[in-house]
Design a protein around this motif. Sequence first.
Motif, short mmCIF file in Angstrom:
data_model
loop_
_atom_site.label_atom_id
_atom_site.label_comp_id
_atom_site.label_asym_id
_atom_site.label_seq_id
_atom_site.Cartn_x
_atom_site.Cartn_y
_atom_site.Cartn_z
N SER A 1 -0.53 7.35 1.42
CA SER A 1 -1.95 7.30 1.74
C SER A 1 -2.22 6.78 3.14
O SER A 1 -3.26 7.04 3.72
CB SER A 1 -2.68 6.38 0.75
OG SER A 1 -2.60 6.88 -0.55
N ARG A 2 -1.28 6.02 3.68
CA ARG A 2 -1.49 5.40 4.99
C ARG A 2 -1.67 6.46 6.06
O ARG A 2 -0.88 7.38 6.19
CB ARG A 2 -0.33 4.50 5.34
CG ARG A 2 -0.24 3.29 4.44
CD ARG A 2 0.86 2.42 4.87
NE ARG A 2 0.34 1.52 5.89
CZ ARG A 2 0.78 0.31 6.08
NH1 ARG A 2 1.75 -0.16 5.35
NH2 ARG A 2 0.27 -0.46 7.03
N SER B 1 -13.12 3.12 -1.56
CA SER B 1 -13.69 2.93 -0.22
C SER B 1 -15.20 2.85 -0.36
O SER B 1 -15.78 3.55 -1.18
CB SER B 1 -13.28 4.07 0.73
OG SER B 1 -13.77 5.31 0.29
N HIS C 1 -10.52 6.89 -4.82
CA HIS C 1 -9.48 7.78 -4.31
C HIS C 1 -8.27 7.83 -5.24
O HIS C 1 -7.27 8.47 -4.92
CB HIS C 1 -9.05 7.33 -2.91
CG HIS C 1 -10.18 7.31 -1.95
ND1 HIS C 1 -10.60 8.41 -1.25
CD2 HIS C 1 -11.03 6.31 -1.61
CE1 HIS C 1 -11.63 8.08 -0.49
NE2 HIS C 1 -11.92 6.82 -0.70
N VAL D 1 -12.41 -1.07 2.26
CA VAL D 1 -11.40 -0.49 1.35
C VAL D 1 -10.86 -1.61 0.47
O VAL D 1 -10.50 -2.68 0.98
CB VAL D 1 -10.24 0.19 2.12
CG1 VAL D 1 -9.15 0.64 1.15
CG2 VAL D 1 -10.76 1.38 2.92
N TYR E 1 -5.67 3.22 6.43
CA TYR E 1 -5.85 4.50 5.76
C TYR E 1 -6.26 5.66 6.66
O TYR E 1 -6.13 6.81 6.27
CB TYR E 1 -6.87 4.36 4.62
CG TYR E 1 -6.24 3.67 3.43
CD1 TYR E 1 -5.67 4.42 2.41
CD2 TYR E 1 -6.19 2.29 3.34
CE1 TYR E 1 -5.06 3.81 1.34
CE2 TYR E 1 -5.58 1.67 2.27
CZ TYR E 1 -5.02 2.44 1.28
OH TYR E 1 -4.41 1.83 0.22
N TRP F 1 -6.33 9.58 5.96
CA TRP F 1 -7.76 9.85 5.82
C TRP F 1 -8.38 10.30 7.13
O TRP F 1 -7.95 9.90 8.21
CB TRP F 1 -8.50 8.61 5.35
CG TRP F 1 -8.24 8.20 3.93
CD1 TRP F 1 -7.41 8.81 3.02
CD2 TRP F 1 -8.80 7.08 3.27
NE1 TRP F 1 -7.44 8.12 1.84
CE2 TRP F 1 -8.28 7.06 1.96
CE3 TRP F 1 -9.69 6.10 3.66
CZ2 TRP F 1 -8.64 6.09 1.03
CZ3 TRP F 1 -10.03 5.13 2.74
CH2 TRP F 1 -9.53 5.13 1.44
N ILE G 1 0.85 -1.18 0.00
CA ILE G 1 0.00 0.00 0.00
C ILE G 1 0.88 1.23 0.00
O ILE G 1 1.87 1.30 0.72
CB ILE G 1 -0.93 -0.01 1.22
CG1 ILE G 1 -1.90 -1.19 1.09
CG2 ILE G 1 -1.70 1.28 1.34
CD1 ILE G 1 -2.69 -1.46 2.31
N VAL H 1 -7.53 2.64 -5.42
CA VAL H 1 -8.10 2.59 -4.06
C VAL H 1 -9.56 3.02 -4.08
O VAL H 1 -9.88 4.15 -4.48
CB VAL H 1 -7.30 3.47 -3.07
CG1 VAL H 1 -7.92 3.41 -1.68
CG2 VAL H 1 -5.84 3.04 -3.04
#
Length: 150
Positions: free
Chosen positions: A10-11, A81, A75, A120, A132, A14, A6, A79
């Motif tokens: 991005s980790r 969601s 996203h 996700v 995320y 959010w 991943i 990705v």
Amino acid sequence: MRPAAIDSTSRGAWRWPLQGVALTRPFEAPATPYSAGHRGVDLRAAPGAAVSAPSDAVVHFSGVVVDRPVLTLDHGDGVLSSYEPVRSELKAGDSVAVGGSVGVVSTGGHCNEACLHVGVRVYGEYVSPLLYFDRVPRAVLLPLGSGSGR
């Protein structure tokens, strides 16, 4: 094409889609793509609770799946969601900004009137949504036998 890992940018970036987040059921990876599991997390929520976009995104899907309204956001970089049950006026292709309203918790699904299910997928494979979000919510312990998810 699936990513090796991943994207670290991005980790943890959010925002949570609800105010006052309480995790009621964690992600449970299935042994195989068709095995039992829990392909997302459940957050305590009542019908009518406001749901917001966790990051800038484009609406991928907004409609009913089986017995519940579902909203899926794209996203970028493979990705997606998903949020259910969520009633939304948005349509596929609409842009949403981080923190912007995307709908309200509705009814239906596996935790009817008790939660918001957040999933996700990265290039089609489910991953833990906790990878995320900006922080892990506090755990909520329920009495044995409560079964209601509340």
